[in-house]
Design an enzyme around this catalytic site. Structure first.
Site, PDB file in Angstrom:
ATOM      1  NE  ARG A  13      -1.187   2.505   2.865  1.00 47.26           N
ATOM      2  CZ  ARG A  13      -0.618   3.596   3.343  1.00 47.26           C
ATOM      3  NH1 ARG A  13      -0.510   4.671   2.600  1.00 47.26           N
ATOM      4  NH2 ARG A  13      -0.126   3.612   4.570  1.00 47.26           N
ATOM      5  CG  ASP A  14       3.304   4.205   3.096  1.00 41.34           C
ATOM      6  OD1 ASP A  14       3.481   5.073   2.227  1.00 41.34           O
ATOM      7  OD2 ASP A  14       3.450   4.441   4.309  1.00 41.34           O
ATOM      8  CG  HIS A 210       3.195   4.357   9.237  1.00 37.16           C
ATOM      9  ND1 HIS A 210       2.710   3.393   8.393  1.00 37.16           N
ATOM     10  CD2 HIS A 210       3.789   5.274   8.443  1.00 37.16           C
ATOM     11  CE1 HIS A 210       2.989   3.725   7.138  1.00 37.16           C
ATOM     12  NE2 HIS A 210       3.651   4.867   7.148  1.00 37.16           N
ATOM     13  CG  HIS A 212       7.913   7.243   6.245  1.00 38.57           C
ATOM     14  ND1 HIS A 212       7.756   7.449   4.901  1.00 38.57           N
ATOM     15  CD2 HIS A 212       6.779   6.604   6.639  1.00 38.57           C
ATOM     16  CE1 HIS A 212       6.596   6.964   4.484  1.00 38.57           C
ATOM     17  NE2 HIS A 212       5.974   6.451   5.526  1.00 38.57           N
ATOM     18  CB  CYS A 243       9.402  11.407   1.673  1.00 40.01           C
ATOM     19  SG  CYS A 243       8.520  12.736   2.493  1.00 40.01           S
ATOM     20  CG  ASN A 252       6.845   3.127   4.529  1.00 40.43           C
ATOM     21  OD1 ASN A 252       6.075   3.507   5.387  1.00 40.43           O
ATOM     22  ND2 ASN A 252       6.545   3.172   3.230  1.00 40.43           N
TER      23      ASN A 252
HETATM   24 ZN    ZN Z   1       4.050   5.807   5.398  1.00 38.82          ZN
END
Ligand code: ZN
Length: 313
Positions: A13-14, A210, A212, A243, A252
């Site tokens: 997803r991310d 979560h 990064h 990012c 991430n």
């Molecule tokens: Zn993220």
């Protein structure tokens, strides 16, 4: 006693939502199967957003259907609004996360909604979920993004994050998590905010961190989280995603490096690194022009490396 750590893999997803390449559906399925085979127990497999906004994730319903065939896997998805939640419920996802930006400027730019409007959206989704039979009701998390700082507002006051976390719980979220999607957090801030947010939402309702690695503090922030008892961390295979606000920056925290660090520290993730590297090959073949990150995949495992005792299955 070995501490169990849950790694929630968010690469599908991310990661995939922020790279240019659209990963073909069959490759995504094979990748998710391989990720789960390495021992990952929770994977965020997609996002129910309009396909024209994120063509990379247009196949999320099909991907959820595939992931649901994998035994013992928690299938998580992102939902930006009630419409997305309806689609996620229909698809049968086990867990829904709504991104809620602690910075109102970011919220307005990102989803064109104020905090009050977002809380209304949360309540509307909660009503939808509570109308379902208990055995078909997915878990619902409020994922608080920009909780440690914002590219528009800079500092985001901790008091505000704590208050919003409480409001998300009162609106009916089962869990609240904290996200540092732009890589602003430092370890001292992590310890402070986790303790304060957990105090108001309740220990069992804290959905973890979560993080990064935008400024290289990703794993240091994990250690800070561990020090105050956090047991759930999101990460992405190969740290893909970057990012969106800092071209060229890493994304991430890297699942491979995270597993290596935790297992080396004697913590139990249940993830087999050799199998994880196999999953990475599938990703690398499917998105050949994208940058893949990770120190451990580049350097290899050190001589004599052993997973934590409980992990050696
Ligand atoms: Zn993220």
């Amino acid at each position: 006693m070995t501490r169990e750590i849950l790694i929630s893999e968010v690469g599908p997803r991310d990661g995939l939502q922020s790279i240019k390449t659209i990963m073909p559906t069959p490759a995504k399925k094979a990748w998710i199967t391989a990720l789960a085979a390495s021992g990952l127990r929770e994977i965020e497999v997609g996002s129910f957003v309009p396909p024209h906004l994120l063509p990379q994730l247009a196949d999320t319903a099909e991907i959820v259907a595939h992931a649901l065939t994998i035994p013992h896997l928690t299938v998580a998805v992102l939902v930006p609004n009630r419409h997305g939640a309806e689609a996620a419920i229909k698809a049968g996802a086990h867990k829904l996360t709504i991104p809620f930006s602690a910075s109102e400027t970011h919220s307005l730019k990102n989803v064109r909604r104020t905090h009050a409007q977002m809380l209304d959206e949360v309540r509307s989704i909660v009503a939808l979920l509570r109308a379902l039979p208990a055995n078909r009701r997915p878990k619902f998390e409020g994922g608080m993004s920009t909780a440690f700082g914002c590219t528009y507002e800079g500092d985001v006051p901790a008091d505000k994050v704590v208050r919003l976390a409480q409001e998300l719980r009162e609106a009916g979220c089962d869990e609240v998590g904290l996200s540092d999607s732009v890589g602003y957090a430092n370890p001292a801030q992590i310890r402070d905010l986790v303790v304060r947010v957990r105090d108001v939402v309740g220990r069992d309702a804290f959905a973890g961190l979560h993080l990064h690695n935008t400024r290289g503090l990703g794993l240091a922030n994990v250690v800070a989280g561990l020090e105050v008892g956090v047991e759930i961390f999101d990460s992405s295979m190969a740290g893909i995603g970057g990012c969106p606000f800092a071209p060229g920056a890493t994304g991430n925290i890297v699942t491979e490096d995270l597993v290596f660090m935790l297992e080396s520290m004697g913590l139990h993730t249940g993830v087999d690194l050799t199998k994880l590297f196999e999953a990475r090959k599938i990703l690398a073949a499917a998105v050949p022009t994208e940058e893949l990150y990770g120190y451990v995949p580049a350097a290899g495992l050190p001589l004599g490396y052993r997973a934590s005792a409980a992990g050696a299955r």
